[in-house]
Design a protein around this motif. Structure first.
Motif: not given
Ligand code: SF4
Ligand code: SF4
Length: 321
Positions: A176-184
């Motif tokens: 991910p580019q920012g502070p998020a978990l990766p999508p499925g």
């Protein structure tokens, strides 16, 4: 750069222990043809740290002595180590599965003109970071022109059978580019496949969707932006205990360019050395490992480990769930 280790050390991450080692992940040095903004080892053309031949030969001794099944080569650009081909050839001759963490643009560097053919002939798996399939995002993160060169490299690898032939796997890596978990991972892989296939005629074997760790440059950026606590809270809230059984450190040893051992690449970046059971400190080298057994050794954990167990889980080989 902010050091996030002091923020991670006090942890309630569960105690985990090693099983038999199957994979050796080797950092061959910090020399690289690129200077990406997010690079966790600050690699670049001016970095001179390289694993020497004596240490490369210790890696080969460890492969033989410990019956290692997979060798995962990283850097910097691992291919720029002068002993890269010696190590690959010897390991392949023993039947070891070799993975090259390749930045793709290296294929166009002077002196590397035959690299793609060498990797194809040896049946080396290529794992390549393509953090996005959109040109602007890739160039912003990895440098002007990198997307275009990466596409040309992927086409060249496809022409050699990579991504088509089961002996030449081509895996792409998404963060991910920012502070998020990766999508499925499954849905994202389908999206990459559709876009790269329709737009460029590129095929690949699989996509690994990895979580960003709150360490090194990414961790430092979180601290600068005041997002560190929120990101840690997100990882903790998404912790899935069933992922603990499969975290990569249970069956992998990470080795730095000088031959010192770590439980994983993230611990290597944090300077958290693998040490003997019963010792709180110390550091083990390849030479020590040849004289001892690590099975059952406790793994050095800290709060960043929640990055491996959050959501679908994350490892060098992608999602765990
Ligand atoms: S290609 Fe990889 S090792 Fe090289 S500078 Fe970029 S992130 Fe660092
Ligand atoms: S960060 Fe390293 S030590 Fe911690 S769980 Fe993940 S692989 Fe294991």
């Amino acid at each position: 750069m902010h050091d996030t280790l002091p923020l991670l050390k006090a942890t309630d991450f569960p105690t985990i222990r090693r099983r038999a080692v199957q994979t050796l992940q080797i950092n061959l040095g910090y020399t690289c043809n690129q200077t990406c903004l997010h690079c966790h080892v600050n690699a670049g053309p001016n970095r001179k740290e390289q694993m020497d031949l004596a240490t490369v030969d210790l890696v080969l001794d460890a492969i033989a002595a410990k019956d290692i099944r997979a060798l995962d080569l990283t850097g910097g650009a691992p291919e720029l180590n002068p002993h890269f081909r010696h190590l690959v050839t010897k390991a392949r001759r023993r039947g070891v599965h070799v993975i090259d963490r390749c930045n793709l643009t290296i294929l166009f560097e002077p002196g590397q003109e035959d690299l793609a053919e060498f990797l194809a002939a040896q049946g080396v798996e290529i794992v390549a970071s393509l953090p996005c399939y959109l040109e602007d995002n890739v160039d912003r993160q990895r440098g002007a022109g990198v997307f275009d060169k990466s596409i040309r490299a992927l086409k060249r690898l496809n022409a050699l059978g990579y991504g088509r032939d089961e002996l030449r796997p081509l895996s792409l890596v998404f963060n991910p580019q920012g502070p998020a978990l990766p999508p499925g991972q499954i849905g994202l892989e389908a999206e990459y496949r559709r876009f790269l296939g329709e737009r460029f005629g590129i095929v690949f074997t699989r996509l690994y969707a990895l979580a960003n760790m709150p360490i090194a440059r990414f961790g430092s950026t979180l601290v600068s932006k005041g997002q560190f606590r929120d990101y840690m809270a997100r990882l903790r809230a998404a912790h899935r205990p069933e992922n603990i059984a499969e975290v990569m450190c249970r069956s992998l040893v990470s080795v730095d360019w000088q031959g010192f051992l770590y439980d994983c690449d993230f611990n290597q970046m944090l300077g958290l050395h693998l040490h003997e059971a019963g010792q709180k400190h110390g550091r083990l080298h390849l030479e020590d490992w040849l004289e001892m057994d690590l099975d059952g050794n406790p793994i050095v954990v800290a709060d960043h480990c929640f990055g491996c167990t959050a959501g679908q889980g994350s490892s060098c080989g992608g999602a765990l769930a």
